[in-house]
Every structure is written in structure tokens, then in C-alpha cells.
Write a protein that holds these residues in place. Structure first.
Motif, PDB file in Angstrom:
ATOM      1  N   SER A 100       0.833  -1.209   0.000  1.00  0.00           N
ATOM      2  CA  SER A 100       0.000   0.000   0.000  1.00  0.00           C
ATOM      3  C   SER A 100       0.867   1.257   0.000  1.00  0.00           C
ATOM      4  CB  SER A 100      -0.918   0.006   1.226  1.00  0.00           C
ATOM      5  OG  SER A 100      -1.817  -1.074   1.195  1.00  0.00           O
ATOM      6  N   PRO A 103       3.154   1.191  -4.035  1.00  0.00           N
ATOM      7  CA  PRO A 103       2.337   0.396  -4.964  1.00  0.00           C
ATOM      8  C   PRO A 103       3.143  -0.185  -6.120  1.00  0.00           C
ATOM      9  CG  PRO A 103       1.251   2.474  -4.419  1.00  0.00           C
ATOM     10  CD  PRO A 103       2.637   2.558  -3.861  1.00  0.00           C
ATOM     11  N   VAL A 159      -5.409  -4.581   5.110  1.00  0.00           N
ATOM     12  CA  VAL A 159      -4.409  -3.777   4.391  1.00  0.00           C
ATOM     13  C   VAL A 159      -3.863  -4.504   3.163  1.00  0.00           C
ATOM     14  CG1 VAL A 159      -3.654  -2.423   6.382  1.00  0.00           C
ATOM     15  CG2 VAL A 159      -2.579  -4.634   5.914  1.00  0.00           C
ATOM     16  N   ILE A 163      -4.302  -5.787  -2.931  1.00  0.00           N
ATOM     17  CA  ILE A 163      -3.003  -5.146  -3.155  1.00  0.00           C
ATOM     18  C   ILE A 163      -2.120  -6.052  -4.003  1.00  0.00           C
ATOM     19  CG2 ILE A 163      -0.938  -4.208  -2.037  1.00  0.00           C
ATOM     20  CD1 ILE A 163      -3.456  -2.541  -1.577  1.00  0.00           C
TER      21      ILE A 163
END
Length: 333
Positions: A100, A103, A159, A163
Motif C-alpha cells: 500500500s 504500490p 491492508v 493489493i
């Protein structure tokens, strides 16, 4: 000549040279990563080792964050996280956080070995042997935590969900080749210290690869040691630090990286010892032309998609120069 441009990357152990501190070593690692970015290296991976006085990359995910925060575009990752030492949930949370923050720049290489001796491995996680046998299932757990579809799961790593943090299977034996092929994941072989089963493992991976949602066709990375300098004799002198370091590994007397010396008859004889030659078979030492020939031969014989380089060199500027020379070699190939 190779038919296409081969990506080249760095495996960093954050080795501590005699007379330096972990803090200085970390700064040197960051400086290397920044220079590597300019030299054209694709990845900068950090290894996980414990209870080794000469290696300070033990808190691997913390160091990955430090390196990623000080660079702009190079991929930063683990080479690797030794999964039986960790909870899959915590790994997903840590790397989801990194993914995060940075990226599309974080890689998650996963290995099954402890990265240390058995006493220390027990101190890290007392039930780790159960985790070793559950390695394939724990990889699937991590994949689940990264999946956007886990939004309904009873246990979530918020989180990490959605991703992009690609997973790589690390190995030094044929077991890992079977696993990477079955899961349809990229495969990284530790030929820089365990070259014996390299070709057998690559053949197993290529022949048994099953396309997945992560990877359509096989992708392989092999690691080599490189010490490049302006002359063969200079590179040979620099390599005496590596010889002494490997002697410490083989005898269980691990010490800081030592300052290089002239190549003595004793050291030369030691480097020809069968145990040394087995471990360091793919250690390319010499000037640009020498290392280029060895590298080209390795690429032609293995057919790997990418090369990863480790360099155990005492002096920081000398190490930077070695990586600069190798980047020129790879661009010429």
C-alpha cells in the motif's frame, strides 16, 4: 549471445564488514539500492537470516520498507521471507502494508528453510516443524488474505486485500520446483550457495508448470555470486573475503566480512576444496570480460528468465563498482 534482454537483480544480505556497525551497513544497503536503480537493476531483494553476526537483514520486512522508502522505482522484496518462522496472517499484513505504501514495487519471495541453525529456529517459533510441512497450505493462506474475495472471511488482512504483491517460491532443492510448478508461481533458485540440483529443479519446474491466475507461463530466476573488478588479479584479491566467509559457514565459526588479502597458497587450496567448489560453483570472479564470459555461459546453459546477484565484498565502494561493472555486462548481453 542471448536472444533477448535479461533482467538482472540484487540479493542483499546486509553483510557487516569488520569494523562497521549495523547502522552503517543499513545506510550502505540503501546507497547500493539507489545506485542499483541508476545502474538498471530490476529488483533489490533482502534475505532473512538469524543468529549470524555477519548478516543484519534479520528484520527483513522492516528493512524492505527502509529501502523502498529511499528509492523511486526499483522493485524491493524478500529473498526471502522464511515462512515457517512466521504467521501467514502477519506476513500478509506486513507486505500488504508495504504494498500500500509503495504500490506495484513490493515482491514477496517465500522460502521453507529456517535461515538459521535449528536451535535458533526453535527459539523463533517452537512449532515451526509443523509449519514446514504446511508450507503449501500457508502460501494459500497468504494468497487468500491478499484476495479481494476475502472480504467475507472471518479472518482478514484488510491492508492486503486487493493489493498487488506478487509471490515467488524460493528453493534450493527439487521439492520447491514441484511446488512452484503446481501453484503456477515464479521460481527462484539459490544456485549462489546450493547449485547441485539447479538443472534438475529447473527441468521439473518447466515440465510440470501449471498456468495460474498469477502466471501464464514459467518464470525463473537464478542467483549467482559476482565479484567484478578492473583486473582478474584485483577481483581475485577481493574474493578472499568471500573465501574466508564461506570457511566460517562450513566450520560453524561465522564472523564479520574480513578485509581482503593477497591470495595465498593456503587460500587458493581452500578455494579448490570440493566442499567449497560445490557451494561456490556459480561464483564469477574477474574483470569485465571474464565475468561476461561466465555469465553468458550460465545464461545459455540454464535459460533462466532473470539473474539475481549476490556480492560479499568488504569495502562498500568496491562493491558498488562490482555491481556497476556487472550492469554494463548485462546491458551488453
Amino acid at each position: 549471445m542471448t536472444q533477448k534482454s535479461i533482467p538482472f537483480s540484487i540479493l542483499e544480505l546486509a553483510s557487516i564488514s569488520k569494523g562497521t556497525t549495523p547502522g552503517e551497513t543499513f545506510k550502505n544497503s540503501l546507497d547500493l539500492a539507489q545506485k542499483a536503480e541508476d545502474f538498471g537493476y530490476k529488483r533489490f531483494w533482502l534475505a532473512e537470516h538469524h543468529n549470524m553476526v555477519s548478516i543484519c537483514s534479520s528484520a527483513t520486512s522492516v528493512l524492505i520498507g527502509y529501502i523502498a522508502g529511499g528509492t523511486k522505482k526499483i522493485s524491493v522484496g524478500s529473498g526471502g521471507i522464511m515462512l515457517p518462522n512466521h504467521s501467514p496472517l502477519i506476513v500478509a499484513e506486513q507486505f500488504g502494508t508495504l504494498g500500500s505504501l509503495y504500490p506495484n514495487r513490493i515482491d514477496l519471495g517465500l522460502g521453507r528453510a529456517p535461515g538459521t541453525d535449528q536451535v535458533t529456529a526453535h527459539a523463533i517459533r517452537q512449532d515451526r516443524m509443523q509449519a514446514v510441512y504446511k508450507f503449501p497450505e500457508e502460501i494459500e493462506e497468504i494468497q487468500k488474505y491478499f484476495s479481494s474475495e476475502n472480504i467475507q472471511g472471518k479472518v482478514r488482512a484488510g491492508v492486503a486485500e486487493g493489493i498487488n504483491v506478487p509471490i515467488y517460491i524460493l528453493g534450493s532443492s527439487t521439492d520447491s520446483a514441484h511446488l512452484a510448478a503446481k501453484k503456477g508461481l515464479p521460481y527462484v533458485f539459490a544456485s549462489h550457495f546450493a547449485p547441485t540440483q539447479l538443472f534438475e529443479a529447473l527441468n521439473i519446474y518447466y515440465n510440470n508448470f501449471q498456468p495460474s491466475g498469477y502466471l501464464e507461463k514459467p518464470y525463473t530466476i537464478a542467483c549467482i555470486n559476482v565479484i567484478a573488478a578492473e583486473s582478474d588479479s584485483e577481483a581475485e584479491k577481493i574474493s578472499t573475503s568471500l573465501i574466508r566467509m564461506m570457511l566460517g559457514v562450513l566450520t560453524g565459526k561465522i564472523d564479520y566480512v574480513q578485509e581482503p588479502t593477497e591470495m595465498t597458497p593456503d587460500l587458493r587450496e581452500l578455494s579448490k576444496n570440493p566442499a567449497f567448489e560445490r557451494m561456490l560453483k556459480y561464483s564469477f570472479v574477474g574483470n569485465k570480460a571474464t565475468v561476461k564470459n561466465q555469465t553468458e555461459d550460465f545464461l545459455q546453459k540454464t535459460g533462466v528468465n532473470e539473474l539475481m546477484v549476490a556480492s560479499h565484498i568488504f569495502d562498500h565502494e568496491t562493491r558498488l563498482n562490482s555491481y556497476r561493472i556487472f550492469s554494463e555486462i548485462m546491458k551488453e548481453l
